[in-house]
Scaffold this motif. Structure first.
Motif, PDB file in Angstrom:
ATOM      1  N   GLY A 122      48.998  50.134  44.486  1.00 26.29           N
ATOM      2  CA  GLY A 122      47.856  49.805  43.696  1.00 26.29           C
ATOM      3  C   GLY A 122      46.889  48.953  44.209  1.00 26.29           C
ATOM      4  O   GLY A 122      47.128  48.307  45.303  1.00 26.29           O
ATOM      5  N   LEU A 123      45.812  48.629  43.592  1.00 32.81           N
ATOM      6  CA  LEU A 123      44.814  47.813  44.012  1.00 32.81           C
ATOM      7  C   LEU A 123      44.303  46.927  42.849  1.00 32.81           C
ATOM      8  O   LEU A 123      44.152  47.351  41.852  1.00 32.81           O
ATOM      9  CB  LEU A 123      43.709  48.700  44.401  1.00 32.81           C
ATOM     10  CG  LEU A 123      42.380  47.628  45.328  1.00 32.81           C
ATOM     11  CD1 LEU A 123      43.054  47.216  46.444  1.00 32.81           C
ATOM     12  CD2 LEU A 123      41.321  48.618  45.634  1.00 32.81           C
ATOM     13  N   LEU A 124      44.518  45.781  42.976  1.00 31.60           N
ATOM     14  CA  LEU A 124      43.941  44.745  42.024  1.00 31.60           C
ATOM     15  C   LEU A 124      42.684  44.932  41.406  1.00 31.60           C
ATOM     16  O   LEU A 124      41.550  44.754  42.142  1.00 31.60           O
ATOM     17  CB  LEU A 124      44.336  43.328  42.109  1.00 31.60           C
ATOM     18  CG  LEU A 124      44.348  42.279  41.096  1.00 31.60           C
ATOM     19  CD1 LEU A 124      45.036  40.870  41.634  1.00 31.60           C
ATOM     20  CD2 LEU A 124      42.857  41.927  40.747  1.00 31.60           C
ATOM     21  N   VAL A 125      42.273  45.340  40.114  1.00 32.77           N
ATOM     22  CA  VAL A 125      40.969  45.479  39.626  1.00 32.77           C
ATOM     23  C   VAL A 125      41.042  44.645  38.358  1.00 32.77           C
ATOM     24  O   VAL A 125      42.028  44.595  37.842  1.00 32.77           O
ATOM     25  CB  VAL A 125      40.681  47.001  39.033  1.00 32.77           C
ATOM     26  CG1 VAL A 125      39.521  47.030  38.374  1.00 32.77           C
ATOM     27  CG2 VAL A 125      40.713  47.796  40.585  1.00 32.77           C
ATOM     28  N   GLY A 126      39.750  43.787  38.303  1.00 34.58           N
ATOM     29  CA  GLY A 126      39.757  42.823  37.373  1.00 34.58           C
ATOM     30  C   GLY A 126      38.641  43.342  36.194  1.00 34.58           C
ATOM     31  O   GLY A 126      37.604  43.905  36.511  1.00 34.58           O
ATOM     32  N   ARG A 127      38.835  42.752  34.916  1.00 33.15           N
ATOM     33  CA  ARG A 127      37.492  42.952  33.843  1.00 33.15           C
ATOM     34  C   ARG A 127      37.077  41.727  33.632  1.00 33.15           C
ATOM     35  O   ARG A 127      37.591  40.714  33.245  1.00 33.15           O
ATOM     36  CB  ARG A 127      38.164  43.588  32.744  1.00 33.15           C
ATOM     37  CG  ARG A 127      37.156  43.920  31.458  1.00 33.15           C
ATOM     38  CD  ARG A 127      37.670  44.449  30.294  1.00 33.15           C
ATOM     39  NE  ARG A 127      38.666  45.656  30.549  1.00 33.15           N
ATOM     40  CZ  ARG A 127      37.854  46.797  30.447  1.00 33.15           C
ATOM     41  NH1 ARG A 127      36.673  47.046  30.664  1.00 33.15           N
ATOM     42  NH2 ARG A 127      38.856  47.817  30.422  1.00 33.15           N
ATOM     43  N   MET A 128      35.664  41.548  33.871  1.00 28.65           N
ATOM     44  CA  MET A 128      34.890  40.460  33.665  1.00 28.65           C
ATOM     45  C   MET A 128      34.904  39.986  32.366  1.00 28.65           C
ATOM     46  O   MET A 128      34.987  40.564  31.401  1.00 28.65           O
ATOM     47  CB  MET A 128      33.389  40.586  34.230  1.00 28.65           C
ATOM     48  CG  MET A 128      33.326  40.983  35.546  1.00 28.65           C
ATOM     49  SD  MET A 128      33.913  39.543  36.927  1.00 28.65           S
ATOM     50  CE  MET A 128      32.086  38.773  36.466  1.00 28.65           C
ATOM     51  N   SER A 129      34.917  38.625  32.034  1.00 26.11           N
ATOM     52  CA  SER A 129      35.156  38.066  30.727  1.00 26.11           C
ATOM     53  C   SER A 129      33.704  37.960  30.041  1.00 26.11           C
ATOM     54  O   SER A 129      32.826  38.300  30.790  1.00 26.11           O
ATOM     55  CB  SER A 129      35.459  36.509  30.689  1.00 26.11           C
ATOM     56  OG  SER A 129      36.823  36.561  31.136  1.00 26.11           O
ATOM     57  N   ALA A 130      33.664  37.778  28.594  1.00 27.03           N
ATOM     58  CA  ALA A 130      32.518  38.035  27.845  1.00 27.03           C
ATOM     59  C   ALA A 130      31.344  37.039  28.173  1.00 27.03           C
ATOM     60  O   ALA A 130      30.241  37.281  28.114  1.00 27.03           O
ATOM     61  CB  ALA A 130      32.769  37.981  26.530  1.00 27.03           C
ATOM     62  N   THR A 131      31.887  35.702  28.862  1.00 23.52           N
ATOM     63  CA  THR A 131      30.938  34.756  28.845  1.00 23.52           C
ATOM     64  C   THR A 131      30.389  34.924  30.500  1.00 23.52           C
ATOM     65  O   THR A 131      29.632  33.957  31.038  1.00 23.52           O
ATOM     66  CB  THR A 131      31.745  33.410  29.045  1.00 23.52           C
ATOM     67  OG1 THR A 131      32.724  33.448  29.809  1.00 23.52           O
ATOM     68  CG2 THR A 131      31.908  33.187  27.773  1.00 23.52           C
ATOM     69  N   THR A 132      30.518  36.110  31.255  1.00 23.54           N
ATOM     70  CA  THR A 132      30.094  36.231  32.819  1.00 23.54           C
ATOM     71  C   THR A 132      28.918  37.005  32.669  1.00 23.54           C
ATOM     72  O   THR A 132      28.259  37.325  31.733  1.00 23.54           O
ATOM     73  CB  THR A 132      31.073  36.895  33.576  1.00 23.54           C
ATOM     74  OG1 THR A 132      31.285  38.217  33.115  1.00 23.54           O
ATOM     75  CG2 THR A 132      32.486  36.249  33.591  1.00 23.54           C
ATOM     76  N   ALA A 133      27.955  37.070  33.726  1.00 29.24           N
ATOM     77  CA  ALA A 133      26.972  37.773  34.019  1.00 29.24           C
ATOM     78  C   ALA A 133      27.163  39.265  33.717  1.00 29.24           C
ATOM     79  O   ALA A 133      26.216  39.954  33.475  1.00 29.24           O
ATOM     80  CB  ALA A 133      26.175  37.723  35.372  1.00 29.24           C
TER      81      ALA A 133
END
Length: 251
Positions: free
Chosen positions: A107-118
């Motif tokens: 697999g490959l690590l994929v992240g979801r950005m938080s609500a307070t980011t750009a």
């Protein structure tokens, strides 16, 4: 290997990278007035995710006779990119680094950005915009690798020495933005999830939102198809490239 276009994104193979500093073009006064108005409006909409700090922009990209990719860069601030909303303005693309962190199961690590980011809710690799060094200091591949390693550690809790990151690919995507991708040695999925949970807990204890609110570990674009939400433009081609690249095991 020649550049590989994937829709709006172009992936480029890179074995060596040289960075050369230059100067950003001046902004005409009329464009600057509109730029400032666009920026201030954006900050009002997202006051926690935007700040006018120093950042690196791309002033040119080419290969020299030896095959080395030469990236000309300039010092700007994030406000510069508000010029994209100004008709007729000359805008330099941004430069960012990203880390491809493989798992032991492919697999490959994929992240979801938080609500307070750009970019709230966006799926992307760990990474971020490149900050310029101090005045008169240079920028090179090692500095980019250090920045990439720092982003990986801060966002996911995974500590990798920058010397263990391999320069992997360049991308040119939306607005001509340039991505410099490094590949890390693989790690067990359980360890990756454990490190990420520790980051979330530490940020909550400090009263802050983590930059990534969740992670997924897809092995292919098809495995990512069931994950909803916006995604960065390079994600699908990078997943395709990952599936074709042998994985190094962490020492």
């Amino acid at each position: 290997m020649p550049p590989q276009p994937f829709g709006e994104v172009e992936l480029m193979d890179v074995r060596a990278l040289r960075l050369v500093e230059t100067t950003a073009p001046p902004v005409p006064p009329a464009h600057q007035v509109t730029q400032d108005a666009v920026w201030e409006a954006a900050v009002l909409q997202n006051p926690t995710g935007l700040f006018d700090g120093p950042v690196v922009a791309c002033a040119g990209l080419r290969r020299d006779d030896a095959g080395t990719v030469v990236l000309s860069w300039a010092r700007v601030t994030y406000r510069h990119f508000a010029l994209r909303r100004v008709p007729g303005a000359a805008v330099l693309p941004s430069v960012f680094v990203a880390v491809a962190q493989p798992t032991g199961r492919g697999g490959l690590l994929v992240g979801r950005m938080s609500a307070t980011t750009a970019a709230p809710g966006r799926l992307q690799l760990p990474g971020g915009s490149v900050e310029p060094p101090e005045a008169r200091a240079g920028l090179d591949g090692s500095a980019l690798a250090r920045h990439a390693a720092r982003e990986l550690r801060e966002e996911t809790g995974i500590a990798v020495a920058h010397e263990d990151l391999t320069l992997w690919a360049l991308s040119r995507g939306e607005h001509g933005n340039i991505g410099v991708f490094f590949r890390a040695p693989s790690l067990p999925e359980a360890l990756i999830r454990e490190r990420f949970r520790a980051v979330l807990a530490a940020e909550r204890a400090a009263g802050r939102d983590a930059e990534l609110r969740e992670i997924v570990l897809p092995r292919s674009v098809r495995e990512l198809s069931g994950v909803t939400g916006p995604r960065v433009d390079y994600l699908h081609p990078i997943l395709d490239l990952h599936a074709r690249t042998p994985v190094r095991v962490s020492r």
